[in-house]
Design an enzyme around this catalytic site. Structure first.
Site, PDB file in Angstrom:
ATOM      1  N   GLU A 150      64.990  47.010  44.486  1.00 23.57           N
ATOM      2  CA  GLU A 150      63.680  47.243  43.854  1.00 23.57           C
ATOM      3  C   GLU A 150      62.554  47.043  44.858  1.00 23.57           C
ATOM      4  OE1 GLU A 150      63.050  45.573  40.032  1.00 23.57           O
ATOM      5  OE2 GLU A 150      64.812  46.599  39.227  1.00 23.57           O
ATOM      6  N   ASP A 193      68.887  51.864  30.123  1.00 21.08           N
ATOM      7  CA  ASP A 193      69.246  50.884  31.152  1.00 21.08           C
ATOM      8  C   ASP A 193      68.320  49.690  30.979  1.00 21.08           C
ATOM      9  OD1 ASP A 193      70.451  49.903  33.609  1.00 21.08           O
ATOM     10  OD2 ASP A 193      68.515  50.272  34.528  1.00 21.08           O
ATOM     11  N   SER A 194      68.608  48.620  31.703  1.00 15.07           N
ATOM     12  CA  SER A 194      67.741  47.445  31.650  1.00 15.07           C
ATOM     13  C   SER A 194      66.386  47.723  32.304  1.00 15.07           C
ATOM     14  CB  SER A 194      68.434  46.289  32.357  1.00 15.07           C
ATOM     15  OG  SER A 194      68.796  46.676  33.666  1.00 15.07           O
ATOM     16  N   CYS A 229      77.037  48.696  39.747  1.00 10.79           N
ATOM     17  CA  CYS A 229      75.693  48.348  39.287  1.00 10.79           C
ATOM     18  C   CYS A 229      74.768  49.506  39.629  1.00 10.79           C
ATOM     19  CB  CYS A 229      75.234  47.065  39.990  1.00 10.79           C
ATOM     20  SG  CYS A 229      73.496  46.663  39.705  1.00 10.79           S
ATOM     21  N   THR A 230      73.843  49.768  38.721  1.00  7.46           N
ATOM     22  CA  THR A 230      72.948  50.923  38.891  1.00  7.46           C
ATOM     23  C   THR A 230      72.169  50.907  40.207  1.00  7.46           C
ATOM     24  OG1 THR A 230      71.356  49.597  37.654  1.00  7.46           O
ATOM     25  CG2 THR A 230      72.514  51.327  36.447  1.00  7.46           C
ATOM     26  N   HIS A 231      71.862  49.713  40.718  1.00  5.57           N
ATOM     27  CA  HIS A 231      70.998  49.614  41.894  1.00  5.57           C
ATOM     28  C   HIS A 231      71.727  49.807  43.226  1.00  5.57           C
ATOM     29  CE1 HIS A 231      68.341  47.960  38.930  1.00  5.57           C
ATOM     30  NE2 HIS A 231      67.396  47.677  39.806  1.00  5.57           N
ATOM     31  N   CYS A 289      73.568  51.342  32.173  1.00  2.38           N
ATOM     32  CA  CYS A 289      73.612  50.000  32.734  1.00  2.38           C
ATOM     33  C   CYS A 289      75.060  49.471  32.737  1.00  2.38           C
ATOM     34  CB  CYS A 289      72.727  49.105  31.873  1.00  2.38           C
ATOM     35  SG  CYS A 289      72.701  47.400  32.362  1.00  2.38           S
TER      36      CYS A 289
END
Ligand code: DGL
Length: 279
Positions: A167, A22-23, A198-200, A85
């Protein structure tokens, strides 16, 4: 090769790790789901923390970084590569599939499949600017629609501020709620399901739901991707035989920050994180 040799080779293949990249920390939501669904599998995780975020970068940059990440993981003799990602899956998947002989699984297809299955009429997709601009969810849903003779309508919205909010751990405060309303209120009473592309975003489920209405079903890519990984391994007779899988973490910058943030995404503490330089 004799029968016994062949089965020995197969056994050793089964115990090879899965590579996930992932990023940055976001892909740990996918790791969390993989560990739940496939607890015997070992994982090598790479977070490209030197280049995060990908979601606001160009197609060329995302492709280049994704290729470097995959090359690094392939060196570990992985049996499956998961591109956790969404932005990389949107822009780099065909290139990765072309370059490597192991199976490569992105997050878009499994998520879109599930979405079309449960959506009644209208679906929303929220993701980074790179993912939305690529048009990948729209195209994939159209393709599945056609195959299944359905006519689900798609509405999209990029939500770049959700990444720093997740985050920062601002998951439920007033400011985050306002931002979510600003991005998503046009979807309220319009859609019946929403893809968190999106992962977040899974971390922000509560405020997202509040903004779009509680009847809207949220579909997160982590669980669907983990299920798709299980299917690929099962089909190829590659499910691990070990009792409990292990995990190793690599990043391209700031291992301490990864450790600190990663806890929220993985829902448990992270041990050793190695920092490496990719060329
Ligand atoms: N991992 C990215 C994605 O799922 C989100 C963070 C970023 O922009 O790099 O698209």
């Amino acid at each position: 090769m004799g029968g016994r040799d062949r089965s020995r080779t197969r056994t050793s293949m089964r115990d090879k790790p899965i590579g996930v990249f992932d990023s940055g920390v976001g892909g740990l939501t996918v790791v969390c789901a993989v560990q739940k669904i496939l607890p015997r599998e070992s994982i090598i995780y790479f977070g490209d923390t030197a280049h995060v975020p990908y979601g606001t970068k160009s197609k060329q940059a995302i492709k280049k970084f994704s290729l470097h990440n995959a090359r690094f993981l392939v060196k570990f003799n992985i049996k499956l590569l998961i591109v956790a990602c969404n932005s990389s899956s949107a822009l780099a998947l065909p290139e990765l599939e072309k370059r490597f002989s192991i199976p490569v699984l992105g997050v878009i297809e499994p998520t879109a499949e599930k979405a079309v299955k449960i959506c009644k009429k209208k679906i929303g997709v929220i993701a980074t600017p790179a993912t939305i601009e690529s048009g990948i969810y729209q195209r994939t849903i159209r393709k599945i629609n056609k195959r299944q003779n359905k006519s689900i309508k798609v509405f999209t919205q990029e939500c770049p501020l959700f990444v720093p909010l997740a985050e920062e751990g601002w998951l439920e405060n007033k400011i985050s709620e306002q931002i979510a309303r600003r991005y998503l209120s046009f979807l309220r009473d319009k859609i019946d399901s929403l893809i968190l592309g999106c992962t977040h975003y899974p971390l922000l489920k509560k405020i997202i739901k509040k903004a779009v209405g509680k009847r809207v079903i949220l579909i997160d890519s982590a669980t669907e991707t983990a299920k798709a990984a299980r299917e690929i391994l099962k089909e190829r007779n590659l499910l691990a035989l070990s009792k409990k899988g292990r995990i190793r973490f690599y990043v391209s910058d700031s291992p301490q920050r990864f450790k600190k943030l990663g806890k929220k995404f993985l829902k448990k503490s992270i041990g050793r994180v190695e920092c490496i330089k990719l060329e």
